[in-house]
Design a protein around this motif. Sequence first.
Motif, mmCIF file in Angstrom:
data_model
loop_
_atom_site.group_PDB
_atom_site.id
_atom_site.type_symbol
_atom_site.label_atom_id
_atom_site.label_comp_id
_atom_site.label_asym_id
_atom_site.label_seq_id
_atom_site.Cartn_x
_atom_site.Cartn_y
_atom_site.Cartn_z
ATOM 1 N N ASN A 94 15.981 -32.459 -21.872
ATOM 2 C CA ASN A 94 15.276 -32.682 -23.522
ATOM 3 C C ASN A 94 13.905 -33.546 -23.068
ATOM 4 O O ASN A 94 13.707 -34.172 -24.139
ATOM 5 C CB ASN A 94 16.385 -33.281 -24.126
ATOM 6 C CG ASN A 94 17.381 -32.451 -24.450
ATOM 7 O OD1 ASN A 94 17.315 -31.022 -24.509
ATOM 8 N ND2 ASN A 94 18.593 -33.158 -24.554
ATOM 9 N N ARG A 95 13.307 -33.461 -21.919
ATOM 10 C CA ARG A 95 12.171 -34.194 -21.764
ATOM 11 C C ARG A 95 10.864 -33.096 -21.660
ATOM 12 O O ARG A 95 11.086 -32.162 -21.142
ATOM 13 C CB ARG A 95 11.904 -35.162 -20.517
ATOM 14 C CG ARG A 95 13.147 -36.292 -20.602
ATOM 15 C CD ARG A 95 12.946 -37.482 -21.098
ATOM 16 N NE ARG A 95 11.865 -37.951 -21.119
ATOM 17 C CZ ARG A 95 11.646 -39.033 -20.139
ATOM 18 N NH1 ARG A 95 12.635 -39.747 -19.402
ATOM 19 N NH2 ARG A 95 10.401 -39.822 -19.934
ATOM 20 N N ARG A 96 9.825 -33.575 -22.188
ATOM 21 C CA ARG A 96 8.446 -32.484 -22.321
ATOM 22 C C ARG A 96 8.026 -32.777 -21.015
ATOM 23 O O ARG A 96 7.615 -34.097 -20.281
ATOM 24 C CB ARG A 96 7.450 -32.895 -23.309
ATOM 25 C CG ARG A 96 8.098 -32.528 -24.642
ATOM 26 C CD ARG A 96 7.074 -32.825 -25.559
ATOM 27 N NE ARG A 96 5.844 -32.127 -25.597
ATOM 28 C CZ ARG A 96 5.515 -30.925 -25.625
ATOM 29 N NH1 ARG A 96 6.233 -29.837 -26.295
ATOM 30 N NH2 ARG A 96 4.213 -30.457 -25.366
ATOM 31 N N GLY A 111 6.379 -27.738 -21.279
ATOM 32 C CA GLY A 111 7.750 -27.347 -22.196
ATOM 33 C C GLY A 111 8.562 -28.393 -22.072
ATOM 34 O O GLY A 111 8.256 -29.468 -21.298
ATOM 35 N N THR A 112 9.803 -28.003 -22.708
ATOM 36 C CA THR A 112 10.843 -28.994 -22.740
ATOM 37 C C THR A 112 12.081 -28.231 -21.705
ATOM 38 O O THR A 112 12.053 -27.075 -21.735
ATOM 39 C CB THR A 112 11.408 -29.055 -23.937
ATOM 40 O OG1 THR A 112 10.284 -29.372 -25.191
ATOM 41 C CG2 THR A 112 12.409 -29.910 -24.210
ATOM 42 N N THR A 136 15.362 -27.767 -20.681
ATOM 43 C CA THR A 136 16.650 -27.381 -21.385
ATOM 44 C C THR A 136 17.786 -27.331 -20.624
ATOM 45 O O THR A 136 19.040 -27.059 -21.360
ATOM 46 C CB THR A 136 16.477 -25.961 -22.151
ATOM 47 O OG1 THR A 136 15.961 -24.648 -21.278
ATOM 48 C CG2 THR A 136 15.282 -26.153 -23.561
ATOM 49 N N VAL A 193 12.819 -24.434 -18.197
ATOM 50 C CA VAL A 193 11.768 -25.132 -18.969
ATOM 51 C C VAL A 193 11.412 -24.143 -20.222
ATOM 52 O O VAL A 193 11.111 -22.833 -19.682
ATOM 53 C CB VAL A 193 10.612 -25.465 -18.326
ATOM 54 C CG1 VAL A 193 9.700 -26.120 -19.183
ATOM 55 C CG2 VAL A 193 11.076 -26.513 -17.060
ATOM 56 N N THR A 194 11.636 -24.592 -21.507
ATOM 57 C CA THR A 194 11.009 -23.666 -22.497
ATOM 58 C C THR A 194 9.759 -24.061 -22.882
ATOM 59 O O THR A 194 9.440 -25.244 -23.372
ATOM 60 C CB THR A 194 11.998 -23.966 -23.779
ATOM 61 O OG1 THR A 194 13.353 -23.378 -23.312
ATOM 62 C CG2 THR A 194 11.780 -22.510 -24.786
ATOM 63 N N THR A 220 6.040 -24.266 -24.948
ATOM 64 C CA THR A 220 5.551 -24.214 -26.496
ATOM 65 C C THR A 220 5.293 -22.885 -26.900
ATOM 66 O O THR A 220 5.372 -22.514 -27.829
ATOM 67 C CB THR A 220 4.472 -25.242 -26.404
ATOM 68 O OG1 THR A 220 3.579 -24.621 -25.751
ATOM 69 C CG2 THR A 220 4.894 -26.572 -26.486
#
Length: 138
Positions: free
Chosen positions: A87-89, A101-102, A104, A117-118, A120
């Motif tokens: 949950n970190r960018r 991205g974040t 996940t 990583v998701t 943007t």
Amino acid sequence: MPVDAIGGVLNAQNTNASSSSSINQDEFIRLFLTQLQFQDPLEPVDNREFLSQLAQFTALEQSRQTSQNTTDLLSMNATSQAVSLLNRRVEVNAGGTPFIGTVTAVNFSSSGAQLTVTPTTGTVRTGIRLSQVTLVTP
């Protein structure tokens, strides 16, 4: 033992494989006792030589145990680092194209931790190694 830039252990040694190719303490004692049993009674081997062999084996076993403990510590450190990124960018440089991205998900395999990583832009990227992360933001 290769280590990722941030600390992931790659290709960690398999303890089962290493123990089958080397002698363990029980086997050494058995060999030691067999050597004592079949020595020439007219020319016995010096006791100091036996004690020296035992001391060398003990030192070797302690060195092996220290190496295994260090490997385990590096693995736990990499696991902790990967989980702390959830949950970190992050900014990732994968294949020369950086993106933000974040994180996940985290997947653990024998080659180390791999992040999902998701970005943007919405396309989920999997298989991101810790060494590919260039920036972490809250």
